[in-house]
Design an enzyme around this catalytic site. Structure first.
Site, PDB file in Angstrom:
ATOM      1  N   TRP A 212       0.848  -1.205   0.000  1.00 19.88           N
ATOM      2  CA  TRP A 212       0.000   0.000   0.000  1.00 19.88           C
ATOM      3  C   TRP A 212       0.880   1.251   0.000  1.00 19.88           C
ATOM      4  O   TRP A 212       0.552   2.259  -0.612  1.00 19.88           O
ATOM      5  CB  TRP A 212      -0.891  -0.002   1.246  1.00 19.88           C
ATOM      6  N   HIS A 213       2.036   1.158   0.697  1.00 18.46           N
ATOM      7  CA  HIS A 213       2.901   2.333   0.807  1.00 18.46           C
ATOM      8  C   HIS A 213       3.581   2.691  -0.502  1.00 18.46           C
ATOM      9  O   HIS A 213       3.980   3.837  -0.690  1.00 18.46           O
ATOM     10  CB  HIS A 213       3.961   2.114   1.893  1.00 18.46           C
ATOM     11  N   GLY A 214       3.760   1.742  -1.381  1.00 19.05           N
ATOM     12  CA  GLY A 214       4.406   2.081  -2.642  1.00 19.05           C
ATOM     13  C   GLY A 214       4.509   0.880  -3.555  1.00 19.05           C
ATOM     14  O   GLY A 214       4.576  -0.262  -3.095  1.00 19.05           O
TER      15      GLY A 214
END
Lengths: 468, 366
Positions: free
Chosen positions: A319-321
């Site tokens: 989700w973060h990248g």
């Protein structure tokens, strides 16, 4: 628009003035217009994407209420929302990942699509999904109108970087309308002041110019410099992200709303589980309630609990990248949580006041978090390995950068002071008094913060969480 | 009401006092002002105005570009060489330089209207293929938006300028500054901000000696660090990583729809609409060295050049491809700047003068 820029300051003052002048019945419409304008001013075309996301999901939500088979509609909403997220955020990553394979099989690599990530798509997608699931579970009422749903999703103070809201904590506030009380306004101003100081002075001015060049050349700097840069990044991302969230919460307060806390001194955690209860708290609870628990949580035996934890953290990392280093970062956090459960078992009283004997556990936890941040910050997994190699095999006998070390010590002190202040702030406010003198002192302190922020904002780094 | 008033007055006083204290402290410490990007914008605007006012020769040419036009000082720079070469051919011409370090296509786009309004007889545009690479798409040129005419705002909003840091709010903000008197205030403010950054850097340097690793303290100028760190070659040429960071996309090949080429197309359209002829020449690159590094694939660079040429000719401008006309010894640094020793800049000026005197659209290559 970044919150710490002149265009945004002008925008917000105009929105706030209009909002306060309007009658209560028209305020939500004004806020919705301002929120859509806020999004439009970044890349106009992407407003259509946001509106499509809102429109389709609202239609599905209403249909879900009337349908005898709501599950199908929920699945459609999840597929649509995650499809958009995947298309805009993960398509390039997917193509890049399979490109070597296609090169070997087909003789030519696939073209990598060049897509600019829509602002805040990771945040608002999760917010939409949370409300859809809550409505499906009958834990939350759907918003009474499309406009209310649109404002819930697009509320500009939290649209870009959260906190990720739940329907039951924000929709009733929108129903009532912003409640502008003097105490909330005062708190809002302080939150904005604190946020600006953390983001501009600490994150952008003091830390970024030291941290960024070191990470730009993984493993090139001597071990002491590398080590301080790792500590520096830990504080940089904290001040950057929590500062931004403070500004969002402060602006919401000025508009008469309350947004949930997103950080609670995460580096004073004693275990990985506690860290995730203190770091990006609204994401952690989302992952817990809409991923970990539906996967079975800890109800399906020892092995399945560990698998669920790992899977949750892997997806949390993703989700973060859209890059392998984020997957590795999430996976390692998952492994750490699994090992911690295995070795330490469930811990009790983690939110209890700190004691002297906690110092070692806090230090160990902080260092483990810092080591994992290396995978998060480095551009590639190979870069992260180069930094770790230098950290563990380099010599620490050489020169230590003095000023960066002092800055990091200051960061650690401020981080600790936040905990102290959080508990004593009501009493301090009371001590300042409600009279004109107390108001003047508060005004003067905010004036000093504002002047420092303006003076140091020449470095102008981007907000780190923008890329997510 | 009293409390609100007291807060507001205290805020304003504290804000002003802190700002004044900082300025006094910087003055006391002898920290001078630093040139900022906003100063560059002001200087570029002045250069355009001078072009308009100082016209004495029969023909007036404006050379637009980046650092490739800056090096060599006033007398030794390319524009001066071009003027000499043209005068030697009997032309009464004045060549003015409208350039700045790092002036990318965004900056050139913002300048186009003002430059066209100054009515030069021809614009000579130095196209640096590095500007097609993502590595060059920084937010530093955003203040150039103050130069953009309001009638171009809609067009600019629709151009793919996001990677250069241009969003609609910034466009409106800087645009409004350009129209009003805000630019002076912004100039003063950014100078003070730059002084604060400089003071902090000096403080870092003062408390300790420099580490053996040039970027060891972190607070060093990015370019200096890159030059020292990335370029280890004994002749100061680019390493593969540096060259790739510099030219990246251009070497891999881009089509005419590439974001930077669309900006180039838009700025050439401005000149065409204003009736100002343009000659676009491709800056020389150290192709010999790039090939030695294995960085020039057979088709990539050729495709980029074909795309750029199509865009240039499509807007009625002339095209001169000089990217591979110089040898390894002609370049002095990893940025592919031409040196003085081999008379490379003089030779380049000669080639340009030849093309300009020819005065009509030439073939695909010179």
């Amino acid at each position: 628009m970044l919150f710490n820029t002149a265009p945004f300051a002008i925008f917000f003052l105009l929105v706030l003035a209009g909002y306060r002048l309007l009658s209560r019945g028209r305020r939500n419409a004004w806020l919705l217009g301002a929120s859509l304008l806020f999004y439009f001013l970044w890349i106009p075309a992407y407003l259509l994407l946001l509106l499509a996301d809102i429109g389709v999901n609202y239609a599905l939500m209403r249909a879900m209420q009337r349908s005898a088979r709501p599950r199908r509609l929920l699945v459609a909403s999840v597929v649509f929302t995650l499809g958009l997220l995947a298309g805009f955020k993960y398509a390039a990553f997917l193509v890049e990942s399979v490109s070597p394979l296609s090169g070997a099989l087909l003789g030519e690599a696939l073209p990598v699509p060049e897509v600019l990530l829509p602002l805040g798509i990771s945040f608002y997608s999760f917010q939409i999904l949370a409300l859809q699931v809550d409505v499906y579970r009958r834990e939350s009422e759907p918003p009474p109108s499309l406009a209310r749903f649109a404002l819930f999703v697009a509320f500009f103070p939290q649209l870009v970087a959260g906190p990720i809201l739940r329907g039951r904590e924000f929709l009733p506030q929108l129903e009532r309308g912003g409640a502008m009380e003097p105490d909330r306004t005062r708190r809002g101003l302080w939150l904005i002041g604190a946020g600006v100081f953390k983001k501009v002075v600490m994150g952008d001015f003091l830390l970024a110019p030291f941290v960024d060049p070191v990470f730009a050349e993984p493993g090139a700097a001597p071990a002491p410099v590398q080590l301080l840069a790792v500590y520096g990044f830990a504080f940089q991302i904290y001040f950057d992200f929590s500062g931004y969230t403070d500004m969002a919460r402060g602006m919401a307060c000025l508009l008469g709303f309350e947004l949930p806390l997103n950080f609670r001194e995460p580096y004073l955690s004693r275990s990985p589980a506690e860290f995730w209860r203190r770091w990006h708290m609204t994401l952690s609870r989302w992952l817990r309630d809409y991923l970990y628990v539906p996967l079975g949580g800890n109800r399906r035996g020892f092995a399945r609990t560990r698998v669920n934890l790992l899977l949750t953290m892997l997806l949390g990392g993703l989700w973060h990248g859209a890059a392998w280093n984020f997957v590795i970062w999430g996976g390692l956090h998952g492994l750490w949580l699994v090992l911690h459960r295995r070795l330490a078992g469930p811990l009790r009283g983690e939110d209890a006041p700190l004691r002297g004997r906690d110092a070692l556990r806090i230090a160990l936890c902080f260092h483990a978090v810092c080591l994992l941040w290396v995978f998060f910050r480095a551009d590639t997994p190979a870069g992260a390995v180069a930094i770790l190699e230098r950290l563990f095999t380099g010599s620490y006998a050489g020169e230590w950068p003095v000023l960066p070390a002092l800055v990091i010590a200051l960061c650690a002190g401020l981080h600790g002071a936040e905990r102290w202040l959080r508990r004593r702030l009501p009493r301090l406010r009371a001590a300042l008094g409600d009279g004109a003198l107390g108001g003047a002192v508060e005004g003067a302190l905010l004036g000093v913060i504002a002047a420092l922020a303006v003076a140091t904002s020449g470095v102008g780094a981007e907000f780190i969480y923008f890329q997510f | 009401m009293w409390r609100f008033g007291a807060r507001l007055v205290a805020f304003a006083l504290a804000f002003a006092a802190t700002g004044q204290a900082l300025v006094s402290a910087l003055d006391g410490a002898g920290v001078g002002s630093r040139r900022t990007r906003v100063d560059s914008v002001v200087r570029l605007a002045s250069a355009v105005r001078l072009l308009e006012l100082g016209r004495r020769a029969e023909r007036s040419l404006a050379m637009v570009g980046d650092s490739h036009l800056m090096i060599g000082g006033q007398g030794g720079a390319l524009h001066a060489g071009l003027e000499r070469a043209l005068r030697a051919r009997g032309e009464d011409v004045r060549v003015s330089r409208v350039a700045d370090n790092g002036l990318s296509l965004l900056g050139q786009y913002c300048l186009a209207d003002a430059l066209a309004a100054a009515r030069p007889d021809e614009v000579v545009l130095a196209l640096n293929l590095a500007h097609l690479s993502p590595g060059w798409q920084t937010q530093q040129l955003v203040p150039c938006l103050v130069l953009l005419e309001p009638r171009r705002w809609v067009e600019a909003a629709l151009l793919p300028l996001h990677r250069d840091g241009v969003s609609l709010d910034r466009l409106l903000f800087y645009g409004a500054l350009g129209q009003g008197r805000g630019l002076g205030l912004l100039t003063r403010l950014t100078r003070q901000q730059a002084r604060v950054v400089l003071a902090w850097t000096l403080l870092v340097d003062a408390v300790q000696t420099r580490s053996p690793w040039p970027g060891g303290l972190g607070y060093v100028d990015g370019l200096e660090r890159r030059e020292l760190e990335r370029v280890r070659d004994d002749r100061g040429r680019a390493t593969a990583a540096w060259a790739h960071a510099l030219y990246g996309t251009a070497l891999e090949g881009v089509d005419a729809g590439h974001a930077s080429l669309r900006v180039l197309e838009a700025l050439l359209r401005h000149y065409r609409q204003a009736g100002v002829p343009v000659l676009v020449f491709v800056n020389p690159m150290n192709v010999v060295h790039l090939r030695a590094l294995g960085l020039v694939p057979a088709e990539g660079l050729a495709e980029t050049l074909r795309s750029a040429e199509a865009v240039v000719r499509g807007q009625g401008a002339r095209w001169l491809d000089l990217h591979d006309r110089f040898g390894d010894a002609d370049f002095v640094d990893p940025m592919d700047h031409l040196g003085r020793e081999t008379q490379a800049r003089a030779r380049l000026a000669e080639r340009l003068a030849e093309m300009l005197v020819r005065g009509r659209p030439g073939p695909a290559r010179d």
